[in-house]
Design an enzyme around this catalytic site. Structure first.
Site: not given
Ligand code: UD1
Length: 333
Positions: A124, A148, A152
């Protein structure tokens, strides 16, 4: 070529099985259904027209895994199986270390016993921590912020040591950016248990009125619109990346690392508007505080995968958001 797929009924595993079969590979799949459902096997049969050769087992169970290798002449393995929820890993670190490391070590031991030396591993972009430079190259500094992510990174290290001990191995480590979207049939997709942690499955549930609104975690990041920027990649492109990696390791020994992303970053607000415009559905949202551990921006330098694996993502953002919604509409509970 006969390929063992661990975690075969999961989100990425199931889409990869479809592409393996489309490309003429024979598939043996294993899963313990800890985060997927047996019905995925029926869906796979519907899409591919083939009954999947499947064993229900936990990859940590060496005896059961041995039986799979005894009963099938495995040529290569794609190892997806593993726990993947960041928040849960912080609460239950030992469970994550035990499961993700134990399963991988068990798999590698059994592969060694049966002299299977080809493996593609699901890593990842989380191994890049908070990147110093964008776009992120495979040579970037590695660090993690949660158990997690550490599993990896440790597994990447284990694979490297295995290769050093025996140069006959062919190992491809694929670092996924943010997989989204679903199979166009609406039969396969991401179906997390409970309230989703990741952005796309959360948006889907809001659009489907299962959740009242999306919380956008921070709009004061140093990004064009203040919300987090990520490299979203269609799960079918990701699945195809595994086919390219498999073709490559079949011909070359060694160990190498590849980013699987599009190279293009989109913000949370851009994802929300693309989703509502393409699907003509409202996605109400509120600005919430930043989520701990989140970074401002993360997107891939995809040059290496293009040059070495001859692979590149081709699905558009529209296809990502359209297929993600189509999956939930077709699978109303
Ligand atoms: C997350 C994991 C990462 C993992 C990946 C798998 C975390 C901190 N990181 O990445 O380790 O490999 O998923 O796909 O969890 N967001 C919102 N509202 C929400 C959910 C997310 O605003 O309810 C925003 C987050 O702040 C971020 C973006 O959407 O900016 C993407 O978030 P997310 O889909 O959780 O992925 P990552 O954080 O990039």
């Amino acid at each position: 070529m006969k390929v063992l797929v661990t975690g075969g009924t999961g989100y990425i595993g199931s889409h990869t099985i479809v592409e393996l079969i489309n490309h003429g590979y024979e598939v043996v799949a294993v899963d313990d259904f800890s985060n997927s459902k047996p019905i995925v096997l029926d869906k796979l049969k519907e899409i591919t027209g083939q009954k999947i050769n499947f064993y229900e087992l936990d990859v940590c169970d060496k005896e059961k895994l041995r039986r799979v290798f005894k009963e099938n002449k495995i040529d290569a393995v794609i190892h997806f199986a593993g726990y993947k929820a960041v928040g849960e890993s912080v609460e239950k670190p030992l469970m994550y270390y035990r499961n993700n490391l134990d399963s991988t070590i068990t798999l590698l031991e059994v592969m060694d016993e049966f002299e299977v030396r080809k493996i593609v591993f699901s890593s990842s972009a989380t191994v890049y921590g908070d990147p110093e430079e964008l776009p992120i190259k495979e040579t970037a500094k590695l660090s993690t912020t949660n158990p997690y992510g550490s599993t990896k990174l440790f597994i990447e290290g284990i694979l490297k040591d295995v290769y050093i001990s025996n140069n006959n191995y062919s190992i491809a480590i694929l670092r996924y950016f943010n997989p989204v979207g679903a199979h166009p049939s609406g039969l396969l997709g991401e179906d997390p248990n409970g309230i989703p942690n990741n952005l796309m499955p959360y948006i889907v549930k809001v659009a489907n009125k299962e959740l009242p609104h999306l919380n956008i975690f921070g709009n004061d990041y140093d990004t064009p619109d203040g919300t987090g920027v990520r490299d979203y990649i269609h799960v079918i492109d990701l699945a195809l990346g595994h086919i390219s990696a498999l073709e490559y390791i079949d011909k070359h020994t060694g160990i190498d690392y590849y980013n699987l992303g599009t190279g293009q970053g989109y913000s949370v607000l851009e994802m929300v508007s693309a989703f509502s415009e393409v699907n003509k559905v409202a996605v109400p949202y509120e600005i919430a505080p930043r989520r701990e551990g989140d970074i401002a921006m993360c997107y891939a330098d995809t040059t290496k995968a293009k040059q070495v694996l001859n692979w590149e993502a081709t699905h558009s953002l529209q296809e990502m958001v359209e297929s993600a919604y189509n999956f939930v509409v077709k699978n109303q509970k």
